[in-house]
Design a protein around this motif. Structure first.
Motif, PDB file in Angstrom:
ATOM      1  N   ASP A 167       0.826  -1.211   0.000  1.00 36.20           N
ATOM      2  CA  ASP A 167       0.000   0.000   0.000  1.00 36.20           C
ATOM      3  C   ASP A 167       0.858   1.258   0.000  1.00 36.20           C
ATOM      4  OD1 ASP A 167      -2.443  -1.359   0.006  1.00 36.20           O
ATOM      5  OD2 ASP A 167      -2.434  -1.557   2.191  1.00 36.20           O
ATOM      6  N   PRO A 168       0.226   2.438  -0.135  1.00 37.42           N
ATOM      7  CA  PRO A 168       0.980   3.697  -0.122  1.00 37.42           C
ATOM      8  C   PRO A 168       1.848   3.876   1.131  1.00 37.42           C
ATOM      9  CG  PRO A 168      -1.247   4.108  -0.868  1.00 37.42           C
ATOM     10  CD  PRO A 168      -1.195   2.667  -0.424  1.00 37.42           C
ATOM     11  N   ASP A 169       1.429   3.323   2.249  1.00 29.94           N
ATOM     12  CA  ASP A 169       2.230   3.452   3.483  1.00 29.94           C
ATOM     13  C   ASP A 169       3.253   2.318   3.623  1.00 29.94           C
ATOM     14  OD1 ASP A 169       0.646   1.297   4.136  1.00 29.94           O
ATOM     15  OD2 ASP A 169      -0.248   2.211   5.904  1.00 29.94           O
ATOM     16  N   GLU A 170       3.440   1.549   2.540  1.00 28.54           N
ATOM     17  CA  GLU A 170       4.394   0.438   2.441  1.00 28.54           C
ATOM     18  C   GLU A 170       4.039  -0.760   3.308  1.00 28.54           C
ATOM     19  OE1 GLU A 170       8.472   1.681   2.530  1.00 28.54           O
ATOM     20  OE2 GLU A 170       8.123   3.227   1.034  1.00 28.54           O
ATOM     21  N   THR A 171       2.784  -0.846   3.742  1.00 32.06           N
ATOM     22  CA  THR A 171       2.294  -2.024   4.439  1.00 32.06           C
ATOM     23  C   THR A 171       2.048  -3.121   3.409  1.00 32.06           C
ATOM     24  OG1 THR A 171       1.230  -0.695   6.141  1.00 32.06           O
ATOM     25  CG2 THR A 171       0.421  -2.948   5.860  1.00 32.06           C
ATOM     26  N   VAL A 172       2.547  -4.321   3.699  1.00 34.94           N
ATOM     27  CA  VAL A 172       2.362  -5.456   2.799  1.00 34.94           C
ATOM     28  C   VAL A 172       1.256  -6.347   3.341  1.00 34.94           C
ATOM     29  CG1 VAL A 172       3.434  -7.483   1.742  1.00 34.94           C
ATOM     30  CG2 VAL A 172       4.783  -5.403   2.095  1.00 34.94           C
TER      31      VAL A 172
ATOM     32  N   VAL B 205     -12.233 -12.228  -7.275  1.00 36.16           N
ATOM     33  CA  VAL B 205     -12.348 -12.149  -5.816  1.00 36.16           C
ATOM     34  C   VAL B 205     -12.418 -10.699  -5.318  1.00 36.16           C
ATOM     35  CG1 VAL B 205     -11.300 -14.401  -5.379  1.00 36.16           C
ATOM     36  CG2 VAL B 205      -9.849 -12.340  -5.441  1.00 36.16           C
ATOM     37  N   GLY B 206     -12.445  -9.751  -6.231  1.00 39.20           N
ATOM     38  CA  GLY B 206     -12.629  -8.342  -5.873  1.00 39.20           C
ATOM     39  C   GLY B 206     -11.400  -7.626  -5.357  1.00 39.20           C
ATOM     40  N   LEU B 207     -10.203  -8.160  -5.627  1.00 39.13           N
ATOM     41  CA  LEU B 207      -8.991  -7.498  -5.148  1.00 39.13           C
ATOM     42  C   LEU B 207      -8.466  -6.434  -6.104  1.00 39.13           C
ATOM     43  CD1 LEU B 207      -7.022 -10.437  -3.505  1.00 39.13           C
ATOM     44  CD2 LEU B 207      -8.086  -8.478  -2.369  1.00 39.13           C
ATOM     45  N   ILE B 208      -8.867  -6.492  -7.381  1.00 40.82           N
ATOM     46  CA  ILE B 208      -8.444  -5.465  -8.330  1.00 40.82           C
ATOM     47  C   ILE B 208      -9.633  -4.967  -9.135  1.00 40.82           C
ATOM     48  CG2 ILE B 208      -6.102  -6.381  -8.555  1.00 40.82           C
ATOM     49  CD1 ILE B 208      -6.926  -7.416 -11.371  1.00 40.82           C
ATOM     50  N   ASP B 209      -9.458  -3.753  -9.676  1.00 44.80           N
ATOM     51  CA  ASP B 209     -10.431  -3.173 -10.595  1.00 44.80           C
ATOM     52  C   ASP B 209      -9.670  -2.262 -11.538  1.00 44.80           C
ATOM     53  OD1 ASP B 209     -12.838  -2.727 -11.801  1.00 44.80           O
ATOM     54  OD2 ASP B 209     -13.676  -1.510 -10.195  1.00 44.80           O
ATOM     55  N   GLY B 210     -10.286  -1.939 -12.640  1.00 50.57           N
ATOM     56  CA  GLY B 210      -9.619  -1.077 -13.599  1.00 50.57           C
ATOM     57  C   GLY B 210     -10.442  -0.892 -14.843  1.00 50.57           C
ATOM     58  N   ASP B 211      -9.780  -0.423 -15.882  1.00 51.62           N
ATOM     59  CA  ASP B 211     -10.428  -0.124 -17.151  1.00 51.62           C
ATOM     60  C   ASP B 211      -9.862  -1.014 -18.243  1.00 51.62           C
ATOM     61  OD1 ASP B 211     -11.862   2.086 -16.007  1.00 51.62           O
ATOM     62  OD2 ASP B 211     -10.003   3.243 -16.102  1.00 51.62           O
TER      63      ASP B 211
ATOM     64  N   GLU C  38      -7.236   0.196  -9.243  1.00 53.03           N
ATOM     65  CA  GLU C  38      -7.578  -0.006  -7.843  1.00 53.03           C
ATOM     66  C   GLU C  38      -7.159  -1.402  -7.399  1.00 53.03           C
ATOM     67  OE1 GLU C  38     -11.580  -0.234  -5.057  1.00 53.03           O
ATOM     68  OE2 GLU C  38     -11.643   0.926  -6.903  1.00 53.03           O
ATOM     69  N   VAL C  39      -6.472  -1.461  -6.259  1.00 49.17           N
ATOM     70  CA  VAL C  39      -6.041  -2.731  -5.683  1.00 49.17           C
ATOM     71  C   VAL C  39      -6.382  -2.715  -4.198  1.00 49.17           C
ATOM     72  CG1 VAL C  39      -4.094  -4.274  -5.248  1.00 49.17           C
ATOM     73  CG2 VAL C  39      -4.165  -2.944  -7.368  1.00 49.17           C
ATOM     74  N   ASN C  40      -7.099  -3.726  -3.763  1.00 51.78           N
ATOM     75  CA  ASN C  40      -7.486  -3.860  -2.359  1.00 51.78           C
ATOM     76  C   ASN C  40      -8.156  -2.582  -1.838  1.00 51.78           C
ATOM     77  OD1 ASN C  40      -7.741  -5.296   0.077  1.00 51.78           O
ATOM     78  ND2 ASN C  40      -5.781  -4.534   0.836  1.00 51.78           N
ATOM     79  N   GLY C  41      -8.963  -1.955  -2.676  1.00 49.97           N
ATOM     80  CA  GLY C  41      -9.718  -0.766  -2.280  1.00 49.97           C
ATOM     81  C   GLY C  41      -8.962   0.543  -2.365  1.00 49.97           C
ATOM     82  N   VAL C  42      -7.679   0.513  -2.762  1.00 49.77           N
ATOM     83  CA  VAL C  42      -6.873   1.730  -2.864  1.00 49.77           C
ATOM     84  C   VAL C  42      -6.737   2.113  -4.337  1.00 49.77           C
ATOM     85  CG1 VAL C  42      -4.632   2.799  -2.402  1.00 49.77           C
ATOM     86  CG2 VAL C  42      -5.591   1.134  -0.779  1.00 49.77           C
TER      87      VAL C  42
ATOM     88  N   PHE D 244       1.219  -6.323  -6.426  1.00 50.46           N
ATOM     89  CA  PHE D 244       1.047  -4.950  -6.880  1.00 50.46           C
ATOM     90  C   PHE D 244       1.664  -4.041  -5.831  1.00 50.46           C
ATOM     91  CE2 PHE D 244      -2.275  -6.383  -9.842  1.00 50.46           C
ATOM     92  CZ  PHE D 244      -1.966  -5.603 -10.941  1.00 50.46           C
ATOM     93  N   VAL D 245       2.416  -3.045  -6.300  1.00 49.78           N
ATOM     94  CA  VAL D 245       3.053  -2.070  -5.420  1.00 49.78           C
ATOM     95  C   VAL D 245       2.578  -0.690  -5.829  1.00 49.78           C
ATOM     96  CG1 VAL D 245       5.236  -1.046  -4.670  1.00 49.78           C
ATOM     97  CG2 VAL D 245       5.081  -3.523  -5.084  1.00 49.78           C
ATOM     98  N   TYR D 246       2.016   0.048  -4.875  1.00 50.62           N
ATOM     99  CA  TYR D 246       1.573   1.421  -5.120  1.00 50.62           C
ATOM    100  C   TYR D 246       2.817   2.293  -5.277  1.00 50.62           C
ATOM    101  CZ  TYR D 246      -0.890   5.859  -4.453  1.00 50.62           C
ATOM    102  OH  TYR D 246      -1.416   7.124  -4.604  1.00 50.62           O
ATOM    103  N   THR D 247       2.852   3.051  -6.358  1.00 54.53           N
ATOM    104  CA  THR D 247       3.994   3.901  -6.646  1.00 54.53           C
ATOM    105  C   THR D 247       3.483   5.284  -7.029  1.00 54.53           C
ATOM    106  OG1 THR D 247       5.176   1.968  -7.477  1.00 54.53           O
ATOM    107  CG2 THR D 247       6.082   4.113  -8.033  1.00 54.53           C
ATOM    108  N   ALA D 248       4.089   6.331  -6.469  1.00 53.89           N
ATOM    109  CA  ALA D 248       3.698   7.698  -6.784  1.00 53.89           C
ATOM    110  C   ALA D 248       4.938   8.575  -6.847  1.00 53.89           C
ATOM    111  CB  ALA D 248       2.725   8.242  -5.749  1.00 53.89           C
ATOM    112  N   ASP D 249       4.800   9.679  -7.568  1.00 48.48           N
ATOM    113  CA  ASP D 249       5.907  10.657  -7.649  1.00 48.48           C
ATOM    114  C   ASP D 249       6.151  11.307  -6.325  1.00 48.48           C
ATOM    115  OD1 ASP D 249       6.328  10.174 -10.299  1.00 48.48           O
ATOM    116  OD2 ASP D 249       5.033  11.796 -10.982  1.00 48.48           O
TER     117      ASP D 249
END
Length: 137
Positions: free
Chosen positions: A51-56, A75-81, A91-95, A132-137
């Motif tokens: 997640d964004p806070d680096e929790t695995v 199983v509802g862990l991912i969503d997208g286009d 979206e992964v795990n609601g984030v 999946f790893v959340y990555t941001a600038d």
């Protein structure tokens, strides 16, 4: 024209993703006692989310689907286009990762290495950990 623009954008996204992963956390080892079981089916694979806070967070996903993307979507862990190039996971795990808002995206990893295939084009293999790893600038 739109296809060329979208293809160029996709290439840039992969380049930025590869560059960004050099300084970002890679998928970590989840605590074995904290791994949840999810889904139903004969095939089982490990899935981790950073997640964004680096929790695995980790799951052992049970499925009868052939691809990682289909299993995680079911199983509802991912969503997208859906795009011409496959599923763009937003979206992964609601984030939600919003590239337009803050340059954030979900990097897809296979056994700790940045994937060269999309999640919906990656066939499930025994003993492999997908993440999946959340990555941001």
């Amino acid at each position: 024209m739109k296809r060329k623009l979208l293809a160029g954008l996709l290439i840039l996204l992969v380049v930025f993703a590869s560059a960004a992963c050099g300084g970002q956390a890679r998928p970590g080892e989840a605590d074995a006692d904290a791994v949840a079981e999810i889904g139903q089916g004969e095939t089982v694979f490990r899935f981790e989310v950073t997640d964004p806070d680096e929790t695995v967070t980790a799951w052992d996903v049970h499925t009868d689907e052939a691809t990682v993307g289909a299993a995680l979507f079911a199983v509802g862990l991912i969503d997208g286009d859906e795009t011409a190039w496959g599923l763009m996971v937003t979206e992964v795990n609601g984030v939600v990762a919003d590239w337009d808002a803050n340059g954030a995206f979900w990097g897809f990893f296979i056994d700790g290495e940045f994937a060269v295939t999309g999640v919906d084009a990656t066939y499930i293999a025994p003993g492999v950990t997908y993440a999946f790893v959340y990555t941001a600038d």
